[in-house]
Structure formats: C-alpha cells, structure tokens
Design a protein around this motif. Structure first.
Motif, mmCIF file in Angstrom:
data_model
loop_
_atom_site.group_PDB
_atom_site.id
_atom_site.type_symbol
_atom_site.label_atom_id
_atom_site.label_comp_id
_atom_site.label_asym_id
_atom_site.label_seq_id
_atom_site.Cartn_x
_atom_site.Cartn_y
_atom_site.Cartn_z
ATOM 1 N N PHE A 36 36.163 -11.334 4.610
ATOM 2 C CA PHE A 36 37.242 -10.661 5.465
ATOM 3 C C PHE A 36 38.819 -10.603 4.710
ATOM 4 O O PHE A 36 39.814 -10.739 4.425
ATOM 5 C CB PHE A 36 37.261 -12.033 5.873
ATOM 6 C CG PHE A 36 35.976 -12.122 6.749
ATOM 7 C CD1 PHE A 36 35.362 -10.947 8.345
ATOM 8 C CD2 PHE A 36 34.949 -12.968 6.272
ATOM 9 C CE1 PHE A 36 34.194 -11.218 8.390
ATOM 10 C CE2 PHE A 36 33.423 -13.260 6.317
ATOM 11 C CZ PHE A 36 33.347 -12.566 8.564
ATOM 12 N N ASP A 37 39.226 -9.354 5.851
ATOM 13 C CA ASP A 37 40.416 -9.180 5.696
ATOM 14 C C ASP A 37 41.708 -9.638 5.405
ATOM 15 O O ASP A 37 42.540 -10.024 4.730
ATOM 16 C CB ASP A 37 41.344 -8.287 6.651
ATOM 17 C CG ASP A 37 40.011 -6.699 5.944
ATOM 18 O OD1 ASP A 37 39.978 -6.597 4.903
ATOM 19 O OD2 ASP A 37 40.045 -6.203 7.282
ATOM 20 N N ASN A 38 41.238 -10.874 6.735
ATOM 21 C CA ASN A 38 41.631 -12.132 6.616
ATOM 22 C C ASN A 38 41.460 -13.227 7.756
ATOM 23 O O ASN A 38 40.769 -13.093 8.360
ATOM 24 C CB ASN A 38 43.039 -11.677 8.132
ATOM 25 C CG ASN A 38 43.557 -10.918 8.393
ATOM 26 O OD1 ASN A 38 42.966 -10.955 9.695
ATOM 27 N ND2 ASN A 38 44.181 -10.066 8.400
ATOM 28 N N VAL A 39 42.508 -14.152 7.722
ATOM 29 C CA VAL A 39 41.718 -15.250 9.169
ATOM 30 C C VAL A 39 41.279 -14.904 10.463
ATOM 31 O O VAL A 39 40.625 -15.126 11.166
ATOM 32 C CB VAL A 39 42.040 -16.825 9.656
ATOM 33 C CG1 VAL A 39 43.209 -16.618 10.075
ATOM 34 C CG2 VAL A 39 41.179 -17.826 9.593
ATOM 35 N N ARG A 40 42.082 -13.969 11.141
ATOM 36 C CA ARG A 40 41.918 -13.228 12.233
ATOM 37 C C ARG A 40 40.238 -12.886 12.356
ATOM 38 O O ARG A 40 39.743 -12.348 13.423
ATOM 39 C CB ARG A 40 43.493 -13.142 12.265
ATOM 40 C CG ARG A 40 42.772 -12.126 14.645
ATOM 41 C CD ARG A 40 42.665 -13.020 15.255
ATOM 42 N NE ARG A 40 42.386 -12.808 16.558
ATOM 43 C CZ ARG A 40 41.091 -12.569 16.647
ATOM 44 N NH1 ARG A 40 40.158 -12.780 16.903
ATOM 45 N NH2 ARG A 40 41.084 -12.299 18.173
ATOM 46 N N THR A 41 40.346 -11.636 11.334
ATOM 47 C CA THR A 41 39.008 -10.799 11.513
ATOM 48 C C THR A 41 37.843 -11.738 11.103
ATOM 49 O O THR A 41 36.791 -10.962 11.716
ATOM 50 C CB THR A 41 39.063 -9.879 10.353
ATOM 51 O OG1 THR A 41 39.046 -10.899 9.030
ATOM 52 C CG2 THR A 41 39.965 -8.565 10.789
ATOM 53 N N LEU A 42 37.898 -12.906 10.570
ATOM 54 C CA LEU A 42 37.366 -13.845 10.675
ATOM 55 C C LEU A 42 36.494 -14.742 11.918
ATOM 56 O O LEU A 42 35.816 -14.928 11.971
ATOM 57 C CB LEU A 42 37.961 -15.310 9.346
ATOM 58 C CG LEU A 42 36.257 -16.296 9.120
ATOM 59 C CD1 LEU A 42 34.839 -16.307 8.849
ATOM 60 C CD2 LEU A 42 36.849 -17.189 8.760
ATOM 61 N N GLY A 43 37.607 -14.701 12.549
ATOM 62 C CA GLY A 43 37.661 -15.217 14.299
ATOM 63 C C GLY A 43 36.982 -14.522 14.724
ATOM 64 O O GLY A 43 35.992 -14.886 15.628
ATOM 65 N N ARG A 44 36.955 -13.254 14.745
ATOM 66 C CA ARG A 44 36.206 -12.150 15.617
ATOM 67 C C ARG A 44 34.880 -11.486 15.309
ATOM 68 O O ARG A 44 34.448 -11.717 16.771
ATOM 69 C CB ARG A 44 36.710 -10.439 15.301
ATOM 70 C CG ARG A 44 38.486 -10.031 15.956
ATOM 71 C CD ARG A 44 38.310 -8.783 16.371
ATOM 72 N NE ARG A 44 39.460 -8.178 14.744
ATOM 73 C CZ ARG A 44 40.725 -8.530 14.430
ATOM 74 N NH1 ARG A 44 41.398 -8.680 15.248
ATOM 75 N NH2 ARG A 44 40.739 -7.923 13.308
ATOM 76 N N GLU A 45 34.619 -12.102 14.138
ATOM 77 C CA GLU A 45 34.020 -12.244 13.668
ATOM 78 C C GLU A 45 33.135 -13.260 14.250
ATOM 79 O O GLU A 45 31.497 -13.664 14.719
ATOM 80 C CB GLU A 45 32.794 -12.622 12.080
ATOM 81 C CG GLU A 45 31.753 -12.394 11.692
ATOM 82 C CD GLU A 45 30.819 -10.946 12.320
ATOM 83 O OE1 GLU A 45 29.459 -11.261 12.196
ATOM 84 O OE2 GLU A 45 31.441 -10.439 11.902
ATOM 85 N N LEU A 46 33.397 -15.143 14.261
ATOM 86 C CA LEU A 46 32.733 -15.736 14.821
ATOM 87 C C LEU A 46 32.567 -16.675 16.483
ATOM 88 O O LEU A 46 32.353 -16.701 16.528
ATOM 89 C CB LEU A 46 33.685 -17.024 14.526
ATOM 90 C CG LEU A 46 33.913 -17.208 12.918
ATOM 91 C CD1 LEU A 46 35.409 -18.626 12.667
ATOM 92 C CD2 LEU A 46 32.554 -18.170 12.131
ATOM 93 N N GLU A 47 33.816 -15.084 16.993
ATOM 94 C CA GLU A 47 32.891 -15.307 18.229
ATOM 95 C C GLU A 47 31.620 -14.300 19.021
ATOM 96 O O GLU A 47 30.879 -14.872 19.805
ATOM 97 C CB GLU A 47 33.930 -14.092 19.213
ATOM 98 C CG GLU A 47 35.715 -14.729 18.680
ATOM 99 C CD GLU A 47 36.899 -13.781 19.470
ATOM 100 O OE1 GLU A 47 36.641 -12.231 19.598
ATOM 101 O OE2 GLU A 47 37.465 -13.855 19.821
ATOM 102 N N LYS A 48 30.795 -14.083 17.363
ATOM 103 C CA LYS A 48 29.670 -12.838 17.939
ATOM 104 C C LYS A 48 28.764 -14.320 17.840
ATOM 105 O O LYS A 48 27.101 -14.555 18.332
ATOM 106 C CB LYS A 48 29.579 -12.266 17.011
ATOM 107 C CG LYS A 48 30.232 -11.273 16.754
ATOM 108 C CD LYS A 48 29.582 -10.269 15.605
ATOM 109 C CE LYS A 48 30.393 -8.942 15.395
ATOM 110 N NZ LYS A 48 30.217 -8.068 14.265
ATOM 111 N N TYR A 49 28.987 -15.760 17.091
ATOM 112 C CA TYR A 49 28.853 -16.989 17.157
ATOM 113 C C TYR A 49 28.725 -18.264 18.355
ATOM 114 O O TYR A 49 28.671 -19.858 17.613
ATOM 115 C CB TYR A 49 28.492 -17.603 15.518
ATOM 116 C CG TYR A 49 27.448 -16.078 14.915
ATOM 117 C CD1 TYR A 49 26.495 -16.038 14.385
ATOM 118 C CD2 TYR A 49 28.800 -15.666 14.108
ATOM 119 C CE1 TYR A 49 26.105 -14.811 13.007
ATOM 120 C CE2 TYR A 49 28.151 -14.408 13.151
ATOM 121 C CZ TYR A 49 27.331 -14.443 12.795
ATOM 122 O OH TYR A 49 26.259 -13.898 12.364
#
Length: 259
Positions: A36-49
């Motif tokens: 992931f580019d940064n923790v915020r992009t990880l956060g956007r992915e986690l929203e799918k879960y």
C-alpha cells in the motif's frame, strides 16, 4: 478529600475477541494484497472488510504502541514488514486458537488452554513494550497502575485517579508517598471525592473520561489481573514473578530517560 485530575489518556480499546478478529483480518488483507502507498490507502481497503477508517485510526496506533505493528503514517507500506515478529507470533496464536476453539475432546481442550496461556504471555509482552514507549501518552498510566498493584496489593477506580492526582501534584516517588492516603481510604478514615477536568465531546457538551476500564481490561486480557471478591483488581499470583521482572525492565527505561 477532594481531588481534581486531568482527563486521563486512553488507548480507547482493549484486546476483546472482536478486536482480535479485526487484527487477524488486517493481517490477512496485508498478506493477500499488493503493498500500500500509505496507511490511509490501507484504511480504504480495510473498509471493504467492515473496518471503517475511524476504527482503524484507533486500533493501529494502539497496536504500534504494543510493538505488534510498525509503520509511518505518510510512508509506503511493505506489507510483509507491517507486522513485527511479536505481531506475527500474536496472529499465529490467534489463528491456532480459532482452529481449536469449540473442540470438546480432552486433548484439544488441553491444547486450547495452553494456546491461551501463550496468547496471554504475548499480550503482556506487548503491554510491556507499550509501558516502555515514552512517546505513548498513556504508557505511564499503565506502568503506574501495575506498580501500584504490586506495591499495595490491589486497586479500584478511585485509587486509579488518585495515582494521577499524585503524579500531577507530587514530586519524587509519589506512589510510595501516597501510602498514608491509601491506608486511610481503605480503612474508611477518609473519603475521596474525584472531579475530572472536562473536554468537549462531539456534541459540544462537556464530558469526563475515565480510562481505567481500558487499563485494567488490557491487563486482564493479558492474564496478569483478575477481579477479587470485593470488586478490586489484583495480580494473578502465578504471573507475579513475570510482573516484577517487567516492572524492573520498564522502570530502568524510565529512569534512564531522566538522566
């Protein structure tokens, strides 16, 4: 005796079963996705879960304070390096527990009991890392509570806030210096009336915050605290030597920081 204390710092979470499920989910997302580019992009992915960003912003710093993950907010994430060795060990144990949970054979029950003991040891290692982290705004609370219970045998919510009051108003070894107050309180010679300084909530109304449930809750999840018959929190006797060793380790870190 009336005391006024600042609003305590707080992790805002503890290692409940739901939180542990989310930790495993985060681990699996990282294991199965590109970096992931940064923790915020990880956060956007986690929203799918079903892990929303507000939840992630709360739990990820807590995990980092415990030494389970390591990241920089605005830096690229190398997924396989996001969890530390301690974090990998924690997730491995959680997955093993999930495989054995619900089994009814004596052998599997014994295995599950052993796995939960290992989980508690790892959790306490994480809390020790948290207590050593002087950049964490609640590390001193955890260290003082554990030191207090080791010194005085138990603690309740009033004594937790008394610790904070003494830390804010006393020089020197405030935990030792409060001995007479603690004895008088426990012997019902004095009553302690606590007022906490307030901060504005989202609604604009003043509210007071007591972080004690998060402190004793995490120690309980790590298997080092249990509730006594009189609703006070005490050290689990079989973990006492481990607690004493941890207090010595953390105390040396704090002592070296003021030299």
């Amino acid at each position: 005796m009336e005391i006024l204390v600042s609003t305590p710092g707080s992790p805002g979470t503890s290692f409940t079963d739901n939180v542990k499920d989310k930790i495993v989910c985060i681990f699996d997302v990282l294991a199965n996705k590109e970096d992931f580019d940064n923790v915020r992009t990880l956060g956007r992915e986690l929203e799918k879960y079903d892990i929303n960003w507000n939840y992630a912003r709360n739990i990820l710093p807590f995990l980092q304070n415990c030494g389970f993950v390591k990241y920089q907010s605005n830096s690229a994430i190398v997924n396989k390096e996001f969890f530390t060795d301690l974090g990998y060990a924690f997730v491995d144990i959680l997955k093993c527990i999930a495989l054995c949970d619900g089994e009814t054979t004596t052998e599997k029950i014994d295995i599950l009991s052993s796995l939960r003991e290992i989980e508690e040891i790892i959790l306490f290692q994480g809390i020790v890392e948290l207590m050593k982290n002087q950049e964490c705004n609640y590390s001193r609370d955890f260290f003082d509570v554990l030191s207090f219970v080791n010194l005085y045998g138990s603690i309740d919510s009033t004594e937790y806030l008394l610790i904070q009051y003494m830390r804010e108003n006393e020089d020197g070894d405030y935990l030792v210096n409060m001995k007479n107050i603690v004895n008088d309180y426990r012997n019902h010679v004095i009553e302690i009336s606590v007022r906490t300084k307030t901060k504005n909530g989202d609604s604009g109304e003043a509210k007071s915050v007591n972080s004690f449930p998060y402190v004793h809750g995490n120690f309980a999840k790590a298997g080092v605290f249990e509730k006594s018959a009189d609703n006070r929190f005490v050290i689990v006797e079989r973990r006492r030597d481990e607690v004493k060793a941890a207090l010595m380790e953390v105390g040396e870190r704090w002592a070296n920081s003021v030299k």
